[in-house]
Write an enzyme that holds these catalytic residues in place. Structure first.
Site, PDB file in Angstrom:
ATOM      1  N   SER A 282       0.894  -1.339  -0.008  1.00 47.82           N
ATOM      2  CA  SER A 282       0.000  -0.170   0.444  1.00 47.82           C
ATOM      3  C   SER A 282       0.651   1.630  -0.177  1.00 47.82           C
ATOM      4  O   SER A 282       2.020   1.549  -1.210  1.00 47.82           O
ATOM      5  CB  SER A 282      -0.870   0.144   1.226  1.00 47.82           C
TER       6      SER A 282
ATOM      7  N   ASP B 215      -9.632  -5.119  -5.016  1.00 46.56           N
ATOM      8  CA  ASP B 215      -9.633  -4.284  -3.306  1.00 46.56           C
ATOM      9  C   ASP B 215      -9.712  -3.122  -3.710  1.00 46.56           C
ATOM     10  O   ASP B 215     -10.077  -2.751  -4.617  1.00 46.56           O
ATOM     11  CB  ASP B 215      -7.921  -4.330  -3.609  1.00 46.56           C
TER      12      ASP B 215
ATOM     13  N   HIS C 210      -7.258  -6.188   0.164  1.00 44.46           N
ATOM     14  CA  HIS C 210      -6.115  -5.150  -0.106  1.00 44.46           C
ATOM     15  C   HIS C 210      -5.320  -5.373   1.094  1.00 44.46           C
ATOM     16  O   HIS C 210      -4.067  -5.418   0.895  1.00 44.46           O
ATOM     17  CB  HIS C 210      -6.555  -3.931   0.745  1.00 44.46           C
TER      18      HIS C 210
END
Length: 303
Positions: free
Chosen positions: A119, A251, A279
């Site tokens: 991320s 996601d 995610h």
């Protein structure tokens, strides 16, 4: 930018490992970063860049690597969790973090290493690589975040849930307030807006809550301190370095199109879309894919 929330729900297969070494590195007059090392110190080195920003590193990251074949380094970025001073957003930008990664590499006497990021950490990994391509063996990225204004969704999620005029400014101002009653009230309100599951909320202590919300809002408010499309515009600097992009097909935090965009602009990249996954890098199907790509890379690199 809020994968930390999903991590708490999705962590599963944890190797029973403890760090080989741990310590603090002074990276500026103000900041010290906490770091740990795992695995085989004589093996291929890799540095892990956590998400959030603000979530800090966890030993759960070791499950993505065969620790007999990897020397795993992880650290808490400035202001995150165990780093000092805690939750400080002063001198806290991607540029500062890039310098910290290099300082840690030199401190550990590592010539080159692979870079893992999930991320926000994926964005930081790319920025670091573009600044120091000669120090990078390859990249492992999960839940790709490109740091563009359209990729930052935190304030959109809070709209309608927090009845505030000029919501970004108020959230930022209150979280940076020196009064604990003010900043913790805002941190808790933001977390309640983002998490509907009471069982997950109960697991989050005040320290973690502040580290995460303050850093997320700090970076979102300042648009990650990046020029528009900065990551993609500089991909030519690392086009020759292999990259492995893993992204869940479901996601909703960082949409899969970010992974596709990155892959399309990176000649040496390989894209793995994991069907049915969301995610968090700690979802079992994503963790399995990450382990496979790190093993495959290391076999090729070792040969």
């Amino acid at each position: 930018m809020r994968e930390i929330i999903f991590s708490l729900a999705a962590m599963g297969c944890l190797q029973a490992v403890e760090p080989n070494t741990e310590g603090y590195l002074q990276v500026s007059d103000k900041h010290q970063i906490y770091y740990e090392t795992y695995g085989n110190a004589a093996a291929t080195p890799v540095v892990i860049l956590h998400g959030g920003p603000g979530a800090g590193c966890k030993k759960e990251y070791t499950q993505f690597f065969d620790l007999s074949a990897w020397h795993v380094v992880m650290f808490d970025q400035r202001g995150a969790m165990r780093s000092i001073p805690f939750a400080s957003m002063e001198e806290n930008t991607p540029e500062h973090s890039i310098a910290d990664i290099e300082a840690l590499r030199k401190h550990l006497n590592i010539t080159k290493w692979a870079v893992f990021g999930n991320s926000w950490g994926s964005c930081l990994a790319l920025l670091y690589g573009q600044a120091h391509p000669g120090a990078c063996l390859g990249f492992f990225l999960e839940g790709t975040f490109l740091g563009r204004e359209q990729d930052i969704g935190i304030f959109d999620e809070l709209k309608g849930k927090l009845a505030l005029e000029d919501l970004p400014k108020v959230c930022h101002t209150q979280l940076m307030d020196p009064n604990p009653d003010v900043y913790m009230a805002m941190a808790k309100e933001i977390m309640r807006c983002l998490i509907q599951d009471p069982a997950i909320l109960e697991k989050i202590d005040d320290r973690y809550m502040l580290s995460v919300t303050r850093a997320i809002i700090h970076y979102a408010y300042h648009k990650c301190f990046l020029k528009p499309n900065a990551v993609i515009d500089n991909m030519h600097k690392i086009n020759h370095i292999p990259g492995f992009i893993v992204h869940g097909s479901l996601d909703t935090v960082n949409l899969p199109r970010q992974a596709h965009t990155l892959h399309e602009n990176w000649k040496s990249s390989h894209l793995f879309i994991v069907d049915g996954a969301g995610h968090s890098c700690f979802e079992p199907v994503i963790a399995k894919q990450l382990l496979e790509v790190t093993q495959d890379f290391n076999k090729q690199y070792s040969n």
